[in-house]
Design a protein around this motif. Structure first.
Motif, PDB file in Angstrom:
ATOM      1  N   GLY A  80      -8.102  79.302  -0.061  1.00 27.90           N
ATOM      2  CA  GLY A  80      -8.450  80.631   0.416  1.00 27.90           C
ATOM      3  C   GLY A  80      -8.015  80.926   1.834  1.00 27.90           C
ATOM      4  N   ASP A  81      -7.389  79.953   2.494  1.00 26.56           N
ATOM      5  CA  ASP A  81      -6.932  80.161   3.868  1.00 26.56           C
ATOM      6  C   ASP A  81      -5.442  80.453   3.939  1.00 26.56           C
ATOM      7  OD1 ASP A  81      -6.016  77.704   3.078  1.00 26.56           O
ATOM      8  OD2 ASP A  81      -6.412  76.705   4.995  1.00 26.56           O
ATOM      9  N   TYR A  82      -4.818  80.694   2.777  1.00 28.17           N
ATOM     10  CA  TYR A  82      -3.360  80.839   2.723  1.00 28.17           C
ATOM     11  C   TYR A  82      -2.937  82.300   2.713  1.00 28.17           C
ATOM     12  CZ  TYR A  82       1.445  80.104   0.903  1.00 28.17           C
ATOM     13  OH  TYR A  82       2.800  80.078   0.716  1.00 28.17           O
ATOM     14  N   VAL A  83      -2.088  82.670   3.682  1.00 29.37           N
ATOM     15  CA  VAL A  83      -1.460  83.990   3.734  1.00 29.37           C
ATOM     16  C   VAL A  83       0.043  83.767   3.778  1.00 29.37           C
ATOM     17  CG1 VAL A  83      -1.141  86.104   5.088  1.00 29.37           C
ATOM     18  CG2 VAL A  83      -3.416  85.074   4.900  1.00 29.37           C
ATOM     19  N   PHE A  84       0.788  84.536   3.010  1.00 27.04           N
ATOM     20  CA  PHE A  84       2.239  84.365   2.976  1.00 27.04           C
ATOM     21  C   PHE A  84       2.907  85.717   2.855  1.00 27.04           C
ATOM     22  CE2 PHE A  84       0.788  84.429  -1.373  1.00 27.04           C
ATOM     23  CZ  PHE A  84       1.769  85.082  -2.089  1.00 27.04           C
ATOM     24  N   THR A  85       4.193  85.752   3.178  1.00 31.12           N
ATOM     25  CA  THR A  85       4.936  87.007   3.091  1.00 31.12           C
ATOM     26  C   THR A  85       6.026  86.909   2.031  1.00 31.12           C
ATOM     27  OG1 THR A  85       6.575  86.399   4.779  1.00 31.12           O
ATOM     28  CG2 THR A  85       4.537  87.433   5.538  1.00 31.12           C
ATOM     29  N   THR A  86       6.273  88.011   1.368  1.00 34.79           N
ATOM     30  CA  THR A  86       7.307  88.081   0.344  1.00 34.79           C
ATOM     31  C   THR A  86       7.510  89.539  -0.053  1.00 34.79           C
ATOM     32  OG1 THR A  86       8.001  87.171  -1.809  1.00 34.79           O
ATOM     33  CG2 THR A  86       5.726  87.869  -1.630  1.00 34.79           C
ATOM     34  N   PRO A  87       8.674  89.888  -0.580  1.00 36.08           N
ATOM     35  CA  PRO A  87       8.849  91.219  -1.158  1.00 36.08           C
ATOM     36  C   PRO A  87       7.958  91.357  -2.394  1.00 36.08           C
ATOM     37  CG  PRO A  87      10.977  90.212  -0.665  1.00 36.08           C
ATOM     38  CD  PRO A  87       9.954  89.136  -0.529  1.00 36.08           C
ATOM     39  N   PRO A  88       7.343  92.513  -2.614  1.00 37.51           N
ATOM     40  CA  PRO A  88       6.493  92.718  -3.792  1.00 37.51           C
ATOM     41  C   PRO A  88       7.199  92.414  -5.113  1.00 37.51           C
ATOM     42  CG  PRO A  88       6.165  94.501  -2.233  1.00 37.51           C
ATOM     43  CD  PRO A  88       7.309  93.675  -1.714  1.00 37.51           C
ATOM     44  N   ALA A  89       8.506  92.643  -5.161  1.00 33.36           N
ATOM     45  CA  ALA A  89       9.249  92.405  -6.405  1.00 33.36           C
ATOM     46  C   ALA A  89       9.159  90.948  -6.839  1.00 33.36           C
ATOM     47  CB  ALA A  89      10.707  92.806  -6.227  1.00 33.36           C
TER      48      ALA A  89
END
Length: 319
Positions: A80-89
């Motif tokens: 629950g401490d994980y945040v990540f970035t990516t394109p929605p696709a």
């Protein structure tokens, strides 16, 4: 004896207070991009904004990434401490088990939830003024640097093919890191790059030589199936008019393993800090509420709570 008891009681009180302080602190791992990239730097800026905006209650640790696919893949094994970035696709492809996620599907991908948008990957077609090129159709006979292995390189190659220019343009065999020097020295007529705007290498190119950054027509943008984006006039040196181009939205995600309060605090702090972020790094000025429309799929309930309180409309599919 009384003195000893008082000392012991004081020590216990201090220990209890320290324990409470530690337990109140929320630690987040933020995984975005390779160290040295603009998106890694954004993560550093976000971490500082979260720390300042929550008075130290939320501490974000930046973790280097090899790319968006890796970020999504790790969502199935993180907490629950994980945040990540990516394109929605890419989230959609992971949830459907398609493309690069074929035979790699996992029910955990269905638990991915959005928090807030970050600067989009924005296409830049940067031409030297001496080339005389003012639109894509005029690239015929020119030497263009696309680079290798990046989204910008892949997308640039796709556009050349899409607009019938593949066999009419000479593609320079060089890394995108050499683009500005090659343009300045006349070794190439232009280069293609993708990143947040204003892009550092485009700023450098525009400051060191006279350049023309090309716009795409609405018809061309429709052909690319990408999101239309306008780079305001004045963003780059000697840029007197808006640049109309394409972009790939990028979003900060977590999973349902994150508790609602933490998701709420992260989302609220981001939007509360955005003006200050933009004052320090202009690429944040390209993020606004309109980018929420690019999020396909569900937003975390904690983030939905913030958007509801702020009066920001979300689609039924996002809630």
């Amino acid at each position: 004896m009384i003195t000893i008891l008082k000392t012991a009681a004081t020590a216990l009180a201090v220990t209890a207070a320290m324990t409470t302080a530690v337990s109140a602190e929320t630690r987040i791992t933020y995984k975005s991009a390779k160290a040295g990239s603009s998106y890694y730097q954004m993560g550093v800026e976000l971490a500082e904004a979260m720390k300042t905006g929550t008075n130290g209650d939320v501490i974000v640790t930046i973790e280097e990434s090899q790319g968006s696919v890796q970020n999504v893949m790790e969502a199935k094994a993180r907490g629950g401490d994980y945040v990540f970035t990516t394109p929605p696709a890419l989230v959609g492809l992971a949830q459907q088990g398609k493309a690069m996620f074929e035979n790699k599907g996992d029910p955990a991908f269905d638990e991915i939830r959005a928090l807030f948008p970050i600067p989009s990957l924005t296409m830049h077609f940067v031409m030297s003024a001496d080339s005389g090129v003012t639109e894509l159709a005029q690239l015929e006979g020119k030497t263009i640097l696309l680079g290798k292995g990046s989204f910008g390189a892949t997308e640039g190659e796709k556009y050349l093919k899409l607009f019938g220019l593949t066999d009419k343009v000479k593609v320079a065999d060089a890394e995108i890191s050499n683009a500005v020097a090659a343009l300045k020295n006349g070794q190439i007529d232009g280069f293609v790059t993708a990143g947040s705007w204003p892009a550092p290498n485009v700023i450098e190119a525009a400051a060191s030589t006279s350049v023309k950054i090309l716009s795409l027509s609405d018809e061309q943008i429709a052909q690319t199936k990408r999101t239309k984006l306008t780079i305001p006039a004045g963003t780059y040196s000697d840029q007197d008019t808006d640049i109309v181009t394409t972009s790939l939205p990028v979003v900060a995600y977590t999973t349902t393993a994150m508790d609602d309060e933490t998701a709420y605090q992260l989302t609220k702090t981001f939007w509360d800090s955005k003006a200050k972020l933009g004052g320090n790094s202009p690429w944040w000025n390209g993020v606004d509420q309109a980018l929420l429309r690019t999020i396909k799929g569900q937003i975390h309930p904690g983030a939905v709570r913030y958007y509801t309180e702020a009066g920001i409309a979300l689609s039924d599919d996002q809630k």
